[in-house]
Design an enzyme around this catalytic site. Structure first.
Site, mmCIF file in Angstrom:
data_model
loop_
_atom_site.group_PDB
_atom_site.id
_atom_site.type_symbol
_atom_site.label_atom_id
_atom_site.label_comp_id
_atom_site.label_asym_id
_atom_site.label_seq_id
_atom_site.Cartn_x
_atom_site.Cartn_y
_atom_site.Cartn_z
ATOM 1 N N GLY A 207 53.882 -11.337 22.603
ATOM 2 C CA GLY A 207 54.994 -10.623 22.117
ATOM 3 C C GLY A 207 54.580 -9.171 21.837
ATOM 4 O O GLY A 207 53.853 -8.758 22.742
ATOM 5 N N GLY A 208 55.068 -8.304 20.945
ATOM 6 C CA GLY A 208 54.803 -7.105 20.403
ATOM 7 C C GLY A 208 53.295 -6.761 20.379
ATOM 8 O O GLY A 208 52.987 -5.759 20.678
ATOM 9 N N GLY A 442 46.790 15.568 52.622
ATOM 10 C CA GLY A 442 47.145 15.513 51.127
ATOM 11 C C GLY A 442 46.054 15.043 50.280
ATOM 12 O O GLY A 442 45.423 15.539 49.103
ATOM 13 N N ALA A 443 45.572 13.955 50.850
ATOM 14 C CA ALA A 443 44.454 13.197 49.721
ATOM 15 C C ALA A 443 43.446 14.239 49.852
ATOM 16 O O ALA A 443 42.687 13.890 48.822
ATOM 17 C CB ALA A 443 44.200 11.912 50.602
#
Lengths: 544, 696
Positions: A207-208, A442-443
């Site tokens: 839960g939370g 780009g890597a």
């Protein structure tokens, strides 16, 4: 062991609290006898309750608190293969360094929850929602205690470690317990980037309650006895009609290999706590402190001959990046974070000449070490942690590019890949990059390149810094032409080597691999005093 | 002319500079080897020699070439491109992909390499093409000198059937057996009488060799041996002979020139074997008296002379308990174990081979050949000694340190830290040779050398080697070729700890644990809070070792720990360098070298003690008490899974989907490192559809 050691040395000052330890340790060595005496006291209560002095009441309360939910509950916890909160804390901390606070805080509903803390001492402990007392569900009183400790931790700059074993909100307490959660979440957020926060999940956490670990820097789990989920299998069954076990839904395996929620899992409570102690030693106390430097027996100028032959001649052949990392690290020790998730990138902590460093490396063994959504996010979060806590970052690059395909594009690789780029670019800690082989497209830019303020960027002789590999490049440039093999050879000669980058100063030096450790140690020494600040902002807007 | 000379000198200087680092690494050991024989340095042999081999033997040959001022050419396969022998050579030529039949056995490519580099001679090392008469012929056709015997000697001795007939004719004692090509193995075996030995006619080195005690084993052995023979030697002919029980394997090194001179350089005792492959060798043998030695030596020389042998060769004999000896075979090449002969005689055999190949006569007379001291050789292999005394293992040598800093230790190796032990080649890591004035001295040095040998990343056989050389029966010299199966009938299980050894090990582990704990509390640099821990002086620990648990109390003064193990005090002192692979300590005043292989946060420590690796768990009393509550993890049931004990290629699948197999039935055959291993079913079961289609 900074904090633990401090804890012990400070203990002498807290002479008034020494009585605590005594009672506490009695329980440790003879839990059963303590329970017995409690029973005697209870039976005595019939006759003498009205004559009790305050001192006696204090003792009785304390005794009751020390054995938590009673021997039966302790036994039940043991039977599940788990330790009690008190035993866990005792294992985690140095002997005699633990001081409990709020022992007398009572549950507003009925009884008592256990919490522990040091007042003056630097080590703070947020804590075990004591499973032996209330099935671990969170009460308002619990939350209040946790908040109190976290506030103090932030104030003095001390790391927060949570040992979570909680069933979720106390339904009986209603909104009060929900409020309690939110109070904790707020503090998790406030403390983020101020002090390191570590969660160790040692039982169900549903839960939370799961959002607190999710907000902390590292979440570790105990195999087979810990679970993390928003809703349990029963609710899942009733809502989606899915049949799933607790273990499949939210066990250690799921979260360390599939969801990426947890950073590592350990065999059992003891293994987890001892490893946590070890892990803790890599971290600074707060963002105002430097990363700790330990005594190191491994010579900083040690050559690592094995590295000269580790990168295979064939560019398509894999090798294990961990071999490089262990080769250069002090005593071959590397504490890997998320070893089973997004394995195409390796992240974790090691020491160089005693100094903590964060290491990021592409793993050629898995998916050629390409960057995809999961590995970008994994890398980005790790880089940001290091940057927040003054830990230098070493980056080992062997990356053929971003993973192509619809699943990646639909999943938002552009957005997620940008996170890693963002993290490396904004980091102001010392950044050392070693290109071991491929650094394509780009890597290349993303992986802590010179252009993103890399402090020292090295290439091994096997490095290939280029827009793409020879085959792909030739297919595009000479589409449909015949003598492609020849063109490929020419491309390799011109581009697939460290020179194009080196002549432009994008790599500072081409180094002999076996000297890598020596070079890094020396650079870290120099960079220790690095000061760099980003422009003032409320906060940056990382592409979440 | 002058200009030319300068450039050539320059080139030499450059070459030396280029290889200086390798030389210093590889040659330290051999530079200590005091070859007592002097030779005429003006003797002109060859300018350039190609070494048609890899690994340690290629390096060994190159060392002598360098000493003699001869340039060297290495050949290598794709995967060996960065191997030590390649870096050591002045030139290197790639001769093909990894499988040996496409590279090191690829005569076309090697002939090309010889032409391309202008090599005048070829040293074949051992194995590969060393006893291949075809190769020798092709070299002769192109006027390249083969550093080894003449073609006809290779031919005569290379074929075990023919060699036996020749030996008989030369009045050399031979074993009864079938001197012909085997067709009906079971019938022949029955005629000779069990036990019999089946071996490859063209073979050597234990490959394609099996012992059979009954008809079934004969059939099985015949099939496997012929397959192995075909893949290793390209010749599947087999022969069968009487198997001599309780034998010793003693061989005589011979050295002959092209002028009719032949010498015997004493014997090597090679009885310690597993699966007919030698593990530990020594020279001289404890068993031979001077008369037997002379008799064997003279017969060996007779045989060499009978085939006009030149170069170095080895005549192998089986010797029974009554010192009767029988000719086994003659190896027309340099042997793996040649260094021990070099140690006791002072001759550099490779140098002699090169001289003889050029046509120089031997400078020694038989009476010049001494036995100086004693030499022992341990073959260090990348293999798991706990599985039938050694199944190949592979991996990357993540850490590797040879004990060459010790006196009178010679290590012949062709690998270095970072090298891969692959499935393609022999898993030998090195030959570790120690010598001394007496056998006891040589053995003692061997013990120290094994303890100081750091090998990480692959499983190795040092536990077995160390057990053998400290075994009372080995020390007494009472050995046969069955030593290993006789002494370890249940298989090798590692060093068995005595109660004193146990205490030493537990005490060292506890002291190491405490050292690590203490260090983890020492921080350098400026921390916000002061770190002046009151140092603990007493520790109450619990040490678990092999299912036993010990209560341990540790106290420290300086670098000395007094450890009370179950009430008995043990004093351990040392430097406690936690980064070093070696852990030199003094335990109760006895210096010992242990190795720490791993140490983790959970208290698990792996120590190598007396050669064997032990897993020790050091826990605080608290952890130990609480450990009782931890759930026991159930290991996976693997009886219905058949796992290959090592990586290799599947050469035969003996079952079909749907077959019902009995326990112990062969499922498939895996070939790795030139050994065929049949995988058998662990229990009766039915075969499900397979992903791997049956081959061939």
């Amino acid at each position: 062991m900074a904090a633990f050691a401090v804890a012990r040395s400070s203990c002498g000052l807290l002479s008034g609290l020494k009585a605590y330890f005594k009672t506490f340790r009695q329980v440790k060595h003879g839990v059963a006898s303590a329970a017995q005496s409690q029973l005697q006291q209870q039976s005595r209560r019939w006759y003498s309750v009205s004559h009790l002095s305050v001192q006696e009441r204090i003792d009785r309360k304390r005794n009751a608190a020390l054995i938590g939910g009673g021997q039966k509950r302790i036994d039940a916890q043991h039977k599940r293969g788990k330790l009690t909160a008190r035993e866990r804390v005792e294992l985690l901390l140095d002997k005699d360094s633990f001081v409990e606070c709020d022992m007398f805080v009572e549950h507003r509903c009925s009884d008592f929850g256990m919490e522990e803390d040091h007042n003056k001492v630097r080590l703070h402990h947020r804590g075990p929602y004591d499973f032996t007392v209330f099935g671990g569900s969170l009460s308002g009183a619990h939350a209040q205690k946790i908040c109190k400790i976290m506030d103090q931790a932030m104030m003095v700059g001390a790391p927060v470690i949570g040992l979570n074993d909680s069933g979720g909100a106390r339904i009986q307490e209603g909104v009060e317990s929900l409020a309690g959660y939110a109070d904790i979440f707020l503090r998790n957020v406030m403390a983020s980037g101020v002090v390191p926060q570590i969660s160790l999940i040692m039982g169900p956490c549903a839960g939370g309650a799961v959002y607190s670990p999710a907000l902390t820097d590292f979440t570790f789990m105990v195999k087979d006895t810990s679970y993390l989920f928003i809703t349990g299998p029963d609710v899942v069954k009733s809502v989606t009609n899915e049949d799933v076990t607790q273990e499949e839904l939210g066990g250690a395996k799921t979260h360390t290999a599939v969801s990426g929620v947890a950073h590592r899992a350990f065999e059992n409570d003891i293994d987890a706590l001892l490893n946590l102690r070890n892990f803790f030693n890599f971290l600074p106390l707060s963002n105002q402190d430097p990363a700790p430097v330990t005594e190191c027996h491994d010579p900083s100028d040690r050559l690592v001959p094995g590295l000269d032959t580790i990168v295979p001649f064939e560019t398509t052949k894999a090798y294990d990046m961990l071999d490089i990392i262990q080769g250069i690290a002090d005593e071959r020790e590397f504490f890997e974070i998320m070893p089973n998730y997004a394995k195409n990138i390796v992240v974790g902590f090691a020491r160089m000449n005693g100094r903590t460093v964060g290491i990021v490396g592409n793993q050629p063994k898995v998916a050629s070490g390409c960057l995809d959504i999961n590995s970008s996010v994994k890398g980005a979060r790790f880089v940001r942690f290091c940057d927040a806590f003054n830990i230098p970052i070493l980056t080992f690059v062997d990356v053929p590019g971003f993973l192509p395909g619809t699943s990646q594009e639909y999943g938002g690789i552009i957005r997620h890949g940008a996170k890693l780029l963002f993290a490396f670019a904004e980091a102001t800690v010392p950044k050392i990059t070693i290109i071991t082989r491929k650094a394509y497209g780009g890597a290349y830019d993303v992986m802590s390149s010179k252009h993103l303020r890399g402090d020292v960027n090295y290439a091994w002789p096997s490095a290939e810094v280029a827009v793409m590999g020879a085959k792909g490049a030739v297919q595009i440039i000479f589409r449909g032409k015949s003598n492609q093999a020849e063109q490929e050879a020419e491309y390799v000669e011109k581009f697939a080597n460290p020179f194009p980058a080196a002549v432009r100063g994008f790599v500072d030096d081409i180094i002999v691999p076996s000297t890598t450790r020596k070079r890094i140690c020396r650079d870290l020494e120099v960079l220790a005093s690095k000061k760099q600040t980003n422009p003032w902002k409320k906060h940056a807007n990382i592409p979440l | 002319m002058a200009a030319y000379m300068i450039t050539s000198t320059l080139r030499r200087v450059l070459l030396v500079a280029k290889h200086a680092s390798f030389q210093s690494r590889c040659c330290v050991a051999s530079s200590r080897v005091q070859y007592s024989t002097v030779y005429d340095s003006n003797e002109k042999t060859f300018d350039k020699i190609l070494i048609a081999n890899r690994g340690e033997i290629a390096c060994r040959v190159m060392k002598t070439c360098k000493k003699m001022g001869i340039k060297t050419v290495a050949v290598h396969s794709d995967v060996d491109a960065s191997a030590v022998h390649v870096k050591m050579a002045d030139e290197a030529v790639c001769v093909g992909p990894a499988p040996t039949n496409k590279s090191y056995l690829n005569m076309d490519a090697i002939m090309d390499a010889i032409r391309k580099t202008g090599s005048q001679a070829v040293h074949p090392g051992y194995g590969f093409l060393s006893e291949n008469k075809e190769f020798a012929k092709r070299l002769a056709a192109e006027d390249v000198v083969f550093i080894g015997p003449d073609t006809h000697a290779i031919h005569a001795m290379g074929d075990k059937i023919e060699s036996k007939l020749l030996a008989k004719a030369a009045n050399v004692n031979v074993i009864p057996g079938f001197d012909g090509v085997v067709e009906d193995a079971v019938k022949i075996a029955g005629d000779i009488g069990y036990p019999v030995m089946i071996k490859a006619s063209a073979g050597g080195g234990g490959k394609g060799m099996r012992i059979a005690w009954n008809d079934d084993e004969t059939r099985e052995g015949f099939r496997l041996s012929s397959q192995e023979a075909a893949s290793s030697f390209g010749d599947d002919r087999l022969l069968i002979e009487k198997f001599v029980d309780n034998p010793r394997h003693i061989e005589i090194q011979v050295l002959a020139d092209k002028h009719g001179n032949a010498l015997w350089l004493n014997e090597r005792e090679c009885s310690i074997q597993r699966r007919n492959q030698k593990v530990v060798e020594e020279a001289p043998s404890t068993f031979l008296d001077p008369e037997t030695r002379r008799a064997m030596g003279e017969q060996a020389v007779q045989l060499a002379k009978a085939v006009q042998y030149s170069s170095a060769g080895t005549v192998e004999f089986l010797v029974d308990s009554n010192k009767n000896f029988y000719f086994l075979e003659m190896n027309t090449r340099l042997q793996v174990e040649h260094p021990i002969t070099e140690c006791i005689t002072g001759l550099d055999l490779v140098q002699q081979m090169i001289r003889v190949a050029k046509g120089f006569p031997l400078l020694h007379k038989q009476e010049d050949i001494p036995i100086n001291g004693w030499a022992i050789e341990s073959r260090v292999y990348a293999e798991d000694p706990y599985k039938s005394f050694g199944l190949p293992s592979i991996g990357r040598l993540s850490q590797y340190q040879e004990p060459i800093n010790l006196p009178k230790v010679r290590v012949d190796s062709g690998i270095q830290e970072g090298s891969d032990i692959s499935i393609y080649y022999d898993p030998m890591i090195s030959k570790l040779v120690t010598y001394g004035a007496t056998r006891a001295e040589a053995l003692q040095r061997m013990e120290a050398a094994l303890d100081n040998y750091v090998i990480r990343g692959v499983t190795h056989n040092i536990p077995l080697l160390r057990e053998i050389i400290t075994h009372p029966r080995f020390i007494s010299g009472d050995i046969t070729t069955n030593f290993l199966p006789e002494e370890y009938p249940e298989g090798f299980k590692g060093h068995q700890l005595t109660s004193e050894g146990r205490r030493e090990l537990v005490a060292t582990a506890a002291a190491l644990y405490v050292s690590a704990q203490l260090r983890s509390q020492r921080f350098l640099g400026n921390l916000r809070v002061s770190t002046t821990p009151q140092e603990q002086r007493q520790w109450e620990l619990c040490v678990e070792l092999e299912k036993g648990s010990h209560t341990v109390a540790v106290s420290r003064s300086g670098s000395t720990f007094t450890v009370e193990v179950d009430g008995v005090k043990v004093e351990v002192s040392g430097e406690w360098n936690l980064a070093s692979a070696l852990l030199p300590v003094t335990i109760n005043r006895t210096p010992r070298v242990l190795q720490c292989l791993s140490r983790d946060a959970g208290g698990d420590i792996t120590l190598q003690y007396l050669g064997t690796q032990f897993k020790v768990r050091v826990l605080s009393q608290l952890v130990s008490t609480l450990s009782a509550h931890m759930p026991e993890k159930v290991p996976e049931d693997t009886s219905s899974i058949l796992r290959s004990p090592m990586p290799g290629s599947v050469v035969a699948v003996s079952v079909k989907p749907g077959d019902v197999v009995a326990e112990g039935q062969e499922i498939c055959v895996i070939e790795a490192m030139k050994m065929q291993n049949s995988l058998i079913a662990a229990k009766a079961a039915k075969v499900r559809p397979m992903d791997t289609p049956p081959l061939h």
